[in-house]
Design an enzyme around this catalytic site. Structure first.
Site, PDB file in Angstrom:
ATOM      1  N   ARG A  27       0.855  -0.983  -0.269  1.00 36.91           N
ATOM      2  CA  ARG A  27       0.115   0.036   0.020  1.00 36.91           C
ATOM      3  C   ARG A  27       0.776   1.313  -0.107  1.00 36.91           C
ATOM      4  NH1 ARG A  27      -5.191  -1.001   1.622  1.00 36.91           N
ATOM      5  NH2 ARG A  27      -5.336   0.984   2.726  1.00 36.91           N
ATOM      6  N   TRP A  75       1.670   6.105   5.582  1.00 39.45           N
ATOM      7  CA  TRP A  75       1.850   7.052   4.236  1.00 39.45           C
ATOM      8  C   TRP A  75       1.707   8.281   4.571  1.00 39.45           C
ATOM      9  CZ3 TRP A  75      -0.968   9.415  -0.011  1.00 39.45           C
ATOM     10  CH2 TRP A  75      -0.368   9.428  -1.177  1.00 39.45           C
ATOM     11  N   ASN A 101      -5.952   5.172   9.303  1.00 41.39           N
ATOM     12  CA  ASN A 101      -5.906   5.489   7.892  1.00 41.39           C
ATOM     13  C   ASN A 101      -7.233   6.431   7.610  1.00 41.39           C
ATOM     14  OD1 ASN A 101      -5.337   5.165   5.428  1.00 41.39           O
ATOM     15  ND2 ASN A 101      -6.650   3.178   5.046  1.00 41.39           N
ATOM     16  N   GLY A 102      -6.486   7.378   6.728  1.00 40.43           N
ATOM     17  CA  GLY A 102      -7.521   8.405   6.284  1.00 40.43           C
ATOM     18  C   GLY A 102      -7.057   9.970   6.524  1.00 40.43           C
ATOM     19  N   GLU A 481      -2.522   4.959 -21.000  1.00 40.24           N
ATOM     20  CA  GLU A 481      -2.094   3.670 -20.135  1.00 40.24           C
ATOM     21  C   GLU A 481      -0.505   3.525 -20.460  1.00 40.24           C
ATOM     22  OE1 GLU A 481      -3.352   2.815 -17.812  1.00 40.24           O
ATOM     23  OE2 GLU A 481      -2.228   1.080 -17.099  1.00 40.24           O
ATOM     24  N   GLU A 488       5.032   6.171 -14.006  1.00 39.23           N
ATOM     25  CA  GLU A 488       4.679   5.823 -12.357  1.00 39.23           C
ATOM     26  C   GLU A 488       5.866   4.917 -11.860  1.00 39.23           C
ATOM     27  OE1 GLU A 488       1.139   3.961 -11.452  1.00 39.23           O
ATOM     28  OE2 GLU A 488       0.992   2.784 -13.130  1.00 39.23           O
ATOM     29  N   HIS A 504      -0.067  21.090 -33.235  1.00 38.38           N
ATOM     30  CA  HIS A 504      -0.830  22.224 -32.695  1.00 38.38           C
ATOM     31  C   HIS A 504      -0.124  22.545 -31.280  1.00 38.38           C
ATOM     32  CE1 HIS A 504      -4.005  21.791 -35.282  1.00 38.38           C
ATOM     33  NE2 HIS A 504      -4.115  20.387 -35.158  1.00 38.38           N
ATOM     34  N   LYS A 603      -1.251   1.980  -3.547  1.00 36.36           N
ATOM     35  CA  LYS A 603      -2.038   1.071  -4.207  1.00 36.36           C
ATOM     36  C   LYS A 603      -3.319   1.749  -4.312  1.00 36.36           C
ATOM     37  CE  LYS A 603      -2.869  -2.237  -6.648  1.00 36.36           C
ATOM     38  NZ  LYS A 603      -2.711  -2.146  -8.218  1.00 36.36           N
TER      39      LYS A 603
HETATM   40  C1  AGP Z   1      -2.392   2.918 -12.188  1.00 31.90           C
HETATM   41  O1  AGP Z   1      -1.012   1.882 -12.395  1.00 31.90           O
HETATM   42  C2  AGP Z   1      -2.193   3.274 -10.825  1.00 31.90           C
HETATM   43  N1  AGP Z   1      -2.165   2.235  -9.660  1.00 31.90           N
HETATM   44  C3  AGP Z   1      -3.585   4.270 -10.508  1.00 31.90           C
HETATM   45  O2  AGP Z   1      -3.618   5.143 -11.582  1.00 31.90           O
HETATM   46  C4  AGP Z   1      -4.946   3.270 -10.254  1.00 31.90           C
HETATM   47  O3  AGP Z   1      -5.317   2.931 -11.260  1.00 31.90           O
HETATM   48  C5  AGP Z   1      -5.900   4.508  -9.762  1.00 31.90           C
HETATM   49  O4  AGP Z   1      -5.478   5.185  -8.643  1.00 31.90           O
HETATM   50  C6  AGP Z   1      -7.239   4.205  -9.525  1.00 31.90           C
HETATM   51  O5  AGP Z   1      -7.054   2.884  -8.358  1.00 31.90           O
HETATM   52  P1  AGP Z   1      -8.587   1.966  -8.309  1.00 31.90           P
HETATM   53  O6  AGP Z   1      -8.646   1.348  -9.587  1.00 31.90           O
HETATM   54  O7  AGP Z   1      -8.257   1.114  -7.254  1.00 31.90           O
HETATM   55  O8  AGP Z   1      -9.616   3.110  -8.118  1.00 31.90           O
END
Ligand code: AGP
Length: 608
Positions: A27, A75, A101-102, A481, A488, A504, A603
């Protein structure tokens, strides 16, 4: 995102807490800590850096004896990653400790109020406010104190709480951040996610917003915010721990890239019955499908990218207008809904704060909602009117791969099914598309065989600073993508650009040896793409093309071509994304980076 764990039972708590936290490392975090009741008082150890530091400090938990405790991987959001800011946090006399967490959005106001009442703070965190607020309201009844705190705080939370006066109990509560409770033979657990406790139990309870849980060694009690006891059903987790282990791969990401054929098949085949498509969980009659006036697809990150592809598929096949929105924008732009609108929210984790908020926004307007979600029992899965699960299995690497691919499959199935019900396609087209869909797992498997060639190519670009991904139509969605996957995990700047738009402005950035990845899967746009490739090559770009087999003309324009097996143009994304995932993976690996846990990322982004 932060991870929380808690345990109360017949075993030593500290080793269980450390083990649980290790299963939540994916995470993303920058510090960790645990607190255990040792029979007299609550002992706490916390440390910045990786969990290994905490394991060494606590000698694997040995220096923290006791049978009940809570743990946390942080985090950082409020306050830099330091020992002091790490969780758990104590109240002033160390009789109450909390992990969180939050984000407590009104923490500054509460902190000022508490400081005015003589409370002293040692950290910069919003979480410490909770510890002192619990202290402020506590008068011998933990449940009552917790409820009073819930009425005062604003924001998101999943909390684990220990009261020294009640060492035989652990309390937990959530709002908008994920929290599960595990019921085991040797004790009971709380955690942010299933992998943390799967080693000990498969029987879990998914906690609703503002439900409070009291855990003892051999009992669980659930309460609502009115302190009334509520009954809950447990869920049996069927997937096994190995699914959440690396199984010999160096990184989860590569394992999950290789799991895509199975993940795609597992999401696809159960919904193909008697030569038709059966989506039982859709919850819509054919009449309702025929009446759909507009579809919104709302998501974040890669899930959003699948929505951009799905727009072309829904509009092309089912002739239903589709608007694709970033969830973080959708929730604040006061969207105008027409009657008979369907909002589809797409999320691997089912806990992304912006996507969950967008779902709630749509529901508050009375709009029908459908979730496409990977994590069973997650908030989005439970709050959407209906949920269509992707069966990718647990996805641990921060950079999504198999979940992304299964989201595409779910979207294809919906679009084809809607097109059939609305008589926009005939039986022959329907059969041909199902035939092409069924071939995708094997075709993905075939593309995985091109790994070595792509690794060799990737190693030429470890020092590059800018990469451009270009395409038209669905190829533009694939470009998004491909670009995100690269940046990332390799930290190399890259952009996805509509190929027709380059001239453009952005084409001014193309210079000698700039890498441009051109997606060329859409037959009706080949010629246009070839001229766009020429445009960038004449300005010095090195062009890697991703094209459908047979389109050898592209070799005259591109410097390096990756060929894809033939498939329906609507499904091309499912194949084109494979070499792009592998390319990004090997650039990151070649740079010696932590592919599974890229810097600054989590994550599941359960905060705004
Ligand atoms: C993509 O590789 C990332 N991990 C991130 O963009 C992810 O797709 C986004 O945070 C959405 O997460 P989710 O699908 O769990 O909602």
């Amino acid at each position: 995102m932060c991870g929380i764990v808690g345990y109360i039972g017949g075993q030593q708590a500290a080793p269980i807490l450390l083990d649980g936290l290790s299963k939540l490392e994916y995470r993303g975090y920058d510090s960790a800590g645990i607190a255990v009741y040792n029979g007299e008082k609550i002992q706490m150890v916390k440390s910045t850096g990786k969990l290994k530091a905490l394991e060494e400090l606590t000698q694997g938990g040995a220096v923290l004896p006791g049978f009940s405790g809570i743990g946390h991987t942080r985090w950082a959001t409020h306050g830099s990653p330091t020992d002091v800011n790490a969780h758990p946090h104590f109240n002033k006399d160390c009789s109450i400790t909390v992990v969180h967490n939050g984000i407590i959005e009104n923490y500054l106001k509460l902190r000022k109020k508490l400081e005015g009442k003589g409370y002293q703070f040692v950290s910069e965190t919003d979480t410490e406010v909770l510890a002192h607020l619990l202290d402020y309201y506590y008068n011998g009844n933990p449940l009552e104190a917790i409820v009073k705190v819930l009425y005062r705080v604003e924001g998101s939370y999943a909390l684990g709480i220990l009261f020294k006066d009640f060492p035989e109990e652990i309390y937990a509560v959530r709002k908008d951040s994920p929290l599960i409770v595990g019921q085991g033979k040797e004790g009971n657990f709380i955690a942010s996610d299933v992998p943390a406790i799967l080693k000990y139990t498969r029987d879990v309870y998914f906690i609703e917003n503002q439900e409070i849980v009291k855990l003892t060694r051999d009992s669980l009690n659930f309460y609502n915010i009115d302190e009334e006891e509520v009954q809950k059903e447990s869920t049996r987790i069927e997937w096994d721990m190995s699914a959440a282990e690396k199984a010999g791969y160096e990184f989860f990401m590569l394992k999950e890239i290789y799991e895509q054929p199975k993940a795609v098949a597992d999401t696809l085949y159960p919904r193909l019955k008697d030569d038709g498509i059966v989506i039982e969980e859709l919850g819509m009659t054919e009449e309702e499908i025929r009446n759909i006036g507009k579809i919104y697809i709302v998501a974040c990150g890669s899930a959003y990218h699948t929505g951009v592809t799905a727009k072309y598929v829904f509009e092309g096949l089912a002739r239903i207008p589709v608007e694709v929105d970033l969830a973080s924008e959708f929730r604040y732009r006061d969207p105008i809904f027409q009657p008979n609108t369907l909002v589809i929210v797409v999320s691997q984790s089912g806990e992304t704060a912006d996507t969950l908020a967008a779902l709630r926004e749509a529901k508050s307007r009375g709009v029908r909602t459908l979730g496409i979600v990977n994590v069973v029992g997650s908030s989005i899965a439970r709050e959407a009117d209906n949920v269509m699960y992707t069966w990718a299995g647990p996805e641990i690497a921060v950079a999504t791969t198999k979940a992304y691919s299964t989201q595409l499959i779910a979207e294809y199935l919906l679009a084809i099914y809607f097109a059939k019900v609305r008589n926009e396609i005939d039986s022959r087209q329907f059969e041909d598309m199902l035939h092409d869909l069924k071939k995708l797992p094997d075709q993905i498997e075939f593309l995985l065989g091109g790994k070595e060639k792509l690794q060799h190519f990737a190693n030429r670009y470890l020092a590059t600073e800018h990469v451009f991904f270009i395409g038209r139509g669905i190829d533009y969605a694939i470009s998004m993508e491909g670009s995100l996957k690269l940046k990332e995990i390799s930290y190399i700047h890259s952009e996805a650009y509509a190929a027709g738009e380059l001239k453009h402005g952005t084409i001014s950035l193309i210079e000698e040896n700039t890498l441009v990845v051109a997606l060329v899967t859409q037959k009706d746009l080949y010629k246009k793409m070839l001229s766009n490739i020429q445009e960038v090559r004449t300005r010095g770009a090195f062009v890697m093309a991703v094209a459908t087999a047979g389109n050898t003309e592209v070799e005259k324009s591109a410097d390096y071509v990756v060929y894809l097996p033939e498939t329906n143009p609507y499904f091309a994304n499912s194949l084109a994304v494979i070499p792009l995932q592998i390319f990004g993976y090997y650039v990151s690996l070649g740079k010696g980076l932590d592919v599974d846990k890229p810097r600054n990322l989590a994550k599941s982004v359960t905060v705004e």
